[in-house]
Enzyme design. Structure first.
Site, PDB file in Angstrom:
ATOM      1  N   LYS A   1      -8.626 -13.573  -0.387  1.00 38.71           N
ATOM      2  CA  LYS A   1      -9.046 -14.336  -1.546  1.00 38.71           C
ATOM      3  C   LYS A   1      -8.181 -14.010  -2.775  1.00 38.71           C
ATOM      4  CE  LYS A   1     -13.877 -13.730  -0.159  1.00 38.71           C
ATOM      5  NZ  LYS A   1     -15.153 -13.101  -0.583  1.00 38.71           N
TER       6      LYS A   1
ATOM      7  N   GLU B   1       1.159 -13.686  -2.549  1.00 37.46           N
ATOM      8  CA  GLU B   1       0.181 -12.611  -2.354  1.00 37.46           C
ATOM      9  C   GLU B   1      -0.122 -11.939  -3.689  1.00 37.46           C
ATOM     10  OE1 GLU B   1      -2.170 -11.367  -1.064  1.00 37.46           O
ATOM     11  OE2 GLU B   1      -1.793  -9.781   0.397  1.00 37.46           O
ATOM     12  N   ASP B   2      -1.330 -11.403  -3.811  1.00 40.02           N
ATOM     13  CA  ASP B   2      -1.707 -10.772  -5.073  1.00 40.02           C
ATOM     14  C   ASP B   2      -1.036  -9.418  -5.275  1.00 40.02           C
ATOM     15  OD1 ASP B   2      -3.181  -9.588  -3.030  1.00 40.02           O
ATOM     16  OD2 ASP B   2      -5.117  -9.729  -4.025  1.00 40.02           O
ATOM     17  N   ILE B   3      -1.072  -8.564  -4.235  1.00 35.66           N
ATOM     18  CA  ILE B   3      -0.643  -7.186  -4.468  1.00 35.66           C
ATOM     19  C   ILE B   3      -0.154  -6.535  -3.176  1.00 35.66           C
ATOM     20  CG2 ILE B   3      -2.992  -6.272  -4.177  1.00 35.66           C
ATOM     21  CD1 ILE B   3      -2.335  -4.288  -6.493  1.00 35.66           C
TER      22      ILE B   3
ATOM     23  N   ASP C   1       0.113  -2.851  -1.636  1.00 33.17           N
ATOM     24  CA  ASP C   1      -0.340  -1.467  -1.806  1.00 33.17           C
ATOM     25  C   ASP C   1       0.323  -0.631  -0.703  1.00 33.17           C
ATOM     26  OD1 ASP C   1      -1.745   0.889  -2.115  1.00 33.17           O
ATOM     27  OD2 ASP C   1      -3.722  -0.010  -2.142  1.00 33.17           O
ATOM     28  N   SER C   2      -0.308  -0.507   0.462  1.00 34.16           N
ATOM     29  CA  SER C   2       0.346   0.203   1.573  1.00 34.16           C
ATOM     30  C   SER C   2       1.445  -0.655   2.209  1.00 34.16           C
ATOM     31  CB  SER C   2      -0.686   0.556   2.648  1.00 34.16           C
ATOM     32  OG  SER C   2      -1.136  -0.622   3.306  1.00 34.16           O
TER      33      SER C   2
ATOM     34  N   THR D   1      -0.615  -5.360   4.944  1.00 35.44           N
ATOM     35  CA  THR D   1      -0.992  -6.770   4.988  1.00 35.44           C
ATOM     36  C   THR D   1       0.237  -7.666   4.990  1.00 35.44           C
ATOM     37  OG1 THR D   1      -2.983  -6.202   3.751  1.00 35.44           O
ATOM     38  CG2 THR D   1      -2.407  -8.535   3.869  1.00 35.44           C
TER      39      THR D   1
ATOM     40  N   LYS E   1       3.072  -4.905  -7.416  1.00 40.88           N
ATOM     41  CA  LYS E   1       3.472  -3.918  -6.404  1.00 40.88           C
ATOM     42  C   LYS E   1       3.172  -2.545  -6.973  1.00 40.88           C
ATOM     43  CE  LYS E   1       6.175  -1.781  -3.247  1.00 40.88           C
ATOM     44  NZ  LYS E   1       5.542  -0.458  -3.446  1.00 40.88           N
TER      45      LYS E   1
ATOM     46  N   ASP F   1     -10.138  -7.950  -6.832  1.00 38.01           N
ATOM     47  CA  ASP F   1     -11.542  -7.547  -6.896  1.00 38.01           C
ATOM     48  C   ASP F   1     -11.743  -6.082  -6.558  1.00 38.01           C
ATOM     49  OD1 ASP F   1     -10.871  -7.868  -4.071  1.00 38.01           O
ATOM     50  OD2 ASP F   1     -13.004  -7.561  -3.725  1.00 38.01           O
TER      51      ASP F   1
HETATM   52  P1  IMP Z   1      -1.989  -3.322   1.621  1.00 38.69           P
HETATM   53  O1  IMP Z   1      -2.143  -3.926   2.992  1.00 38.69           O
HETATM   54  O2  IMP Z   1      -2.405  -1.877   1.581  1.00 38.69           O
HETATM   55  O3  IMP Z   1      -0.615  -3.542   1.024  1.00 38.69           O
HETATM   56  O4  IMP Z   1      -3.039  -4.017   0.676  1.00 38.69           O
HETATM   57  C1  IMP Z   1      -2.923  -5.310   0.375  1.00 38.69           C
HETATM   58  C2  IMP Z   1      -4.270  -5.984   0.162  1.00 38.69           C
HETATM   59  O5  IMP Z   1      -5.305  -5.103  -0.251  1.00 38.69           O
HETATM   60  C3  IMP Z   1      -4.091  -6.964  -0.939  1.00 38.69           C
HETATM   61  O6  IMP Z   1      -3.905  -8.240  -0.385  1.00 38.69           O
HETATM   62  C4  IMP Z   1      -5.365  -6.870  -1.735  1.00 38.69           C
HETATM   63  O7  IMP Z   1      -6.258  -7.857  -1.281  1.00 38.69           O
HETATM   64  C5  IMP Z   1      -5.926  -5.543  -1.433  1.00 38.69           C
HETATM   65  N1  IMP Z   1      -5.635  -4.578  -2.503  1.00 38.69           N
HETATM   66  C6  IMP Z   1      -4.770  -3.535  -2.462  1.00 38.69           C
HETATM   67  N2  IMP Z   1      -4.766  -2.842  -3.602  1.00 38.69           N
HETATM   68  C7  IMP Z   1      -5.645  -3.465  -4.422  1.00 38.69           C
HETATM   69  C8  IMP Z   1      -6.094  -3.219  -5.767  1.00 38.69           C
HETATM   70  O8  IMP Z   1      -5.669  -2.287  -6.476  1.00 38.69           O
HETATM   71  N3  IMP Z   1      -7.036  -4.074  -6.248  1.00 38.69           N
HETATM   72  C9  IMP Z   1      -7.537  -5.109  -5.524  1.00 38.69           C
HETATM   73  N4  IMP Z   1      -7.135  -5.385  -4.273  1.00 38.69           N
HETATM   74  C10 IMP Z   1      -6.195  -4.572  -3.722  1.00 38.69           C
HETATM   75 MG    MG Z   2      -5.095  -9.820  -0.623  1.00 38.02          MG
END
Ligand code: IMP
Ligand code: MG
Length: 183
Positions: free
Chosen positions: A46, A102-104, A106-107, A110, A133, A161
């Site tokens: 979302k 994509e919004d963000i 993190d690791s 995704t 990022k 969120d």
């Molecule tokens: P990753 O797979 O760890 O890179 O995380 C990516 C997904 O986790 C993003 O698509 C977000 O939906 C969610 N996410 C990661 N960090 C945050 C944050 O600080 N706030 C809100 N959502 C986050």
């Molecule tokens: Mg997301």
């Protein structure tokens, strides 16, 4: 100045800065895709829905909008590394110029999962446009268009969120650590 909701530590990116940066990204995309004739934008639900809504309205190259929903976290704030497709695209993307919105990152789990899956569907080109990022070690995944680098904290607002709250704040803010680091 309005009061911050008590769960938030500080505003990291004010609404005005987001708006300006999205205008710049849209201009860059317009230049980069002018030859391609059309762009297939994939918003990741979302979190990216507000970013995508603002970006698409600034984009002057012809484009189609579609969505995917992925899930990796559940209600916690630590990535499990396991990503699932909850909702897939409406159309095949073979031969199309695709941009993941994509919004963000993190690791990076995704986006790298998604990139691999979509690459396998043989688009003419595949790039990523990411609003935020985090400054931390993450999986090596290409980010072709980036809004902002931010500290490694949990952020909310502008689509992002915590347990489905705070998405409609106009700015990006840091959530207080004690709110999400439950013992
Ligand atoms: P990753 O797979 O760890 O890179 O995380 C990516 C997904 O986790 C993003 O698509 C977000 O939906 C969610 N996410 C990661 N960090 C945050 C944050 O600080 N706030 C809100 N959502 C986050
Ligand atoms: Mg997301």
């Amino acid at each position: 100045m309005n009061e911050l909701p008590p769960a938030l530590a500080r505003v990291l990116i004010p609404a005005d800065s987001i708006r300006v940066r999205i205008g710049e990204i849209a201009d860059q995309l317009a230049g980069d895709y002018v030859e391609e004739g059309g762009l297939y934008l994939i918003g990741i639900l979302k979190g990216a829905f507000i970013f995508l809504a603002d970006l698409t309205r600034k984009l002057t190259v012809p484009h189609v909008v579609d969505f995917m929903a992925l899930s990796s976290y559940g209600k916690t704030t630590t990535s499990s590394g396991a990503v699932r497709i909850m909702m897939d695209l409406r159309e095949p993307i073979e031969g199309r110029h695709v941009l993941i919105v994509e919004d963000i990152v993190d690791s990076g789990h995704t986006l790298s999962y998604l990139y691999r899956i979509l690459k396998g569907r043989k688009p003419a080109s595949l790039r990523t446009c990411v609003l935020l990022k985090k400054e931390r070690d993450s999986l090596d995944v290409p980010i072709h268009y980036l809004g902002f680098e931010i500290p490694d904290v949990w952020v909310v607002g502008y689509g992002l969120d915590f347990a489905d709250s705070f998405r409609t704040l106009p700015y990006i803010a840091e959530l207080k650590p004690e709110v999400h680091q439950q013992p």
